[in-house]
Scaffold this motif. Sequence first.
Motif, mmCIF file in Angstrom:
data_model
loop_
_atom_site.group_PDB
_atom_site.id
_atom_site.type_symbol
_atom_site.label_atom_id
_atom_site.label_comp_id
_atom_site.label_asym_id
_atom_site.label_seq_id
_atom_site.Cartn_x
_atom_site.Cartn_y
_atom_site.Cartn_z
ATOM 1 N N MET A 26 0.688 -1.202 -0.092
ATOM 2 C CA MET A 26 -0.053 0.058 0.010
ATOM 3 C C MET A 26 1.138 1.005 -0.782
ATOM 4 S SD MET A 26 -3.345 1.115 2.523
ATOM 5 C CE MET A 26 -3.675 0.325 2.124
ATOM 6 N N GLN A 27 2.103 0.858 0.440
ATOM 7 C CA GLN A 27 3.021 2.657 0.905
ATOM 8 C C GLN A 27 3.503 2.421 -0.387
ATOM 9 O OE1 GLN A 27 6.420 2.144 0.747
ATOM 10 N NE2 GLN A 27 7.688 4.439 1.554
ATOM 11 N N ILE A 28 3.977 1.538 -1.264
ATOM 12 C CA ILE A 28 4.711 2.034 -2.433
ATOM 13 C C ILE A 28 3.037 2.085 -3.370
ATOM 14 C CG2 ILE A 28 5.452 0.326 -4.720
ATOM 15 C CD1 ILE A 28 7.085 -1.589 -2.692
ATOM 16 N N GLU A 29 2.486 1.754 -3.594
ATOM 17 C CA GLU A 29 1.272 2.779 -4.636
ATOM 18 C C GLU A 29 1.163 3.895 -3.848
ATOM 19 O OE1 GLU A 29 -3.529 1.586 -4.471
ATOM 20 O OE2 GLU A 29 -2.114 -0.478 -4.957
ATOM 21 N N GLN A 30 1.008 4.017 -3.150
ATOM 22 C CA GLN A 30 0.066 5.285 -2.724
ATOM 23 C C GLN A 30 1.649 6.241 -2.577
ATOM 24 O OE1 GLN A 30 -1.664 5.973 0.997
ATOM 25 N NE2 GLN A 30 -3.272 4.565 0.939
ATOM 26 N N THR A 31 2.590 5.779 -2.690
ATOM 27 C CA THR A 31 4.222 6.508 -3.136
ATOM 28 C C THR A 31 3.950 7.199 -4.745
ATOM 29 O OG1 THR A 31 4.853 6.051 -0.485
ATOM 30 C CG2 THR A 31 6.380 6.990 -2.142
ATOM 31 N N VAL A 32 4.164 5.755 -5.046
ATOM 32 C CA VAL A 32 3.809 6.317 -6.995
ATOM 33 C C VAL A 32 2.719 7.450 -6.804
ATOM 34 C CG1 VAL A 32 3.511 4.961 -9.099
ATOM 35 C CG2 VAL A 32 5.143 3.414 -7.201
ATOM 36 N N GLU A 33 1.777 6.612 -6.501
ATOM 37 C CA GLU A 33 0.643 8.593 -7.399
ATOM 38 C C GLU A 33 1.507 9.573 -6.694
ATOM 39 O OE1 GLU A 33 -3.192 7.022 -5.189
ATOM 40 O OE2 GLU A 33 -3.096 5.065 -5.937
ATOM 41 N N ILE A 34 1.418 9.734 -5.474
ATOM 42 C CA ILE A 34 1.792 10.444 -4.960
ATOM 43 C C ILE A 34 2.508 11.363 -6.375
ATOM 44 C CG2 ILE A 34 3.016 12.059 -2.908
ATOM 45 C CD1 ILE A 34 1.674 10.319 -1.412
ATOM 46 N N LEU A 35 4.404 11.301 -6.395
ATOM 47 C CA LEU A 35 4.886 11.323 -6.899
ATOM 48 C C LEU A 35 4.497 11.500 -8.375
ATOM 49 C CD1 LEU A 35 7.671 8.126 -5.762
ATOM 50 C CD2 LEU A 35 7.778 10.516 -5.227
#
Length: 189
Positions: free
Chosen positions: A126-135
């Motif tokens: 979940m952290q990876i998915e949301q970090t990708v969205e944010i970046l």
Amino acid sequence: MASRGGKETSKLKQNLEDTLDRLMVQLKDLEVAKAELEPEEYEDTRKETMDQLKEFQVSLAKLAKGNMSLVDDIGAMQLAIQAAVSQAFKTPEVIRMFAKREPGQLRARIAEMERDVKIGKISKEMQIEQTVEILTALRSLGEQISSEEANFLAKHSTAQLDEFEKVSDNVGAGVLKTAGSSVKAASAQ
């Protein structure tokens, strides 16, 4: 009408922002309650919310064509809605921060998620998915990302996010900067 439409424009922008916020809260609440809902009920409710987002996007497109003073503000909101509708961004909170052009809050969310992974509040996936969205949102807003962040994005990005980024690039960074600044300024009032 001594304000020459200024008050009306401000009120319209506030109404648009309120509608977008309501839809994003609705999506967020739905995700929070997902475990408590039957799968069919969850899917139906999510579909209804997505349909409302699509209708809102159509309304914004009509407004953008008819009122040039709102074009920049509406453009940023359209991109945020497009991201939600196309499923490029799955996190309502990220969509809201993107629409309001809040890069500081987006970066703070990355740090918050890193902490949440360490304490077991969210999964690494979940952290990876949301970090990708944010970046992706940060880059679409014209913000600089580090080479480490760019490598992370290249490694974990999805086709939907890549497509969204191409579309947002076509809209132009200038529109997003102006739109974000106007939405942020309106929010501060």
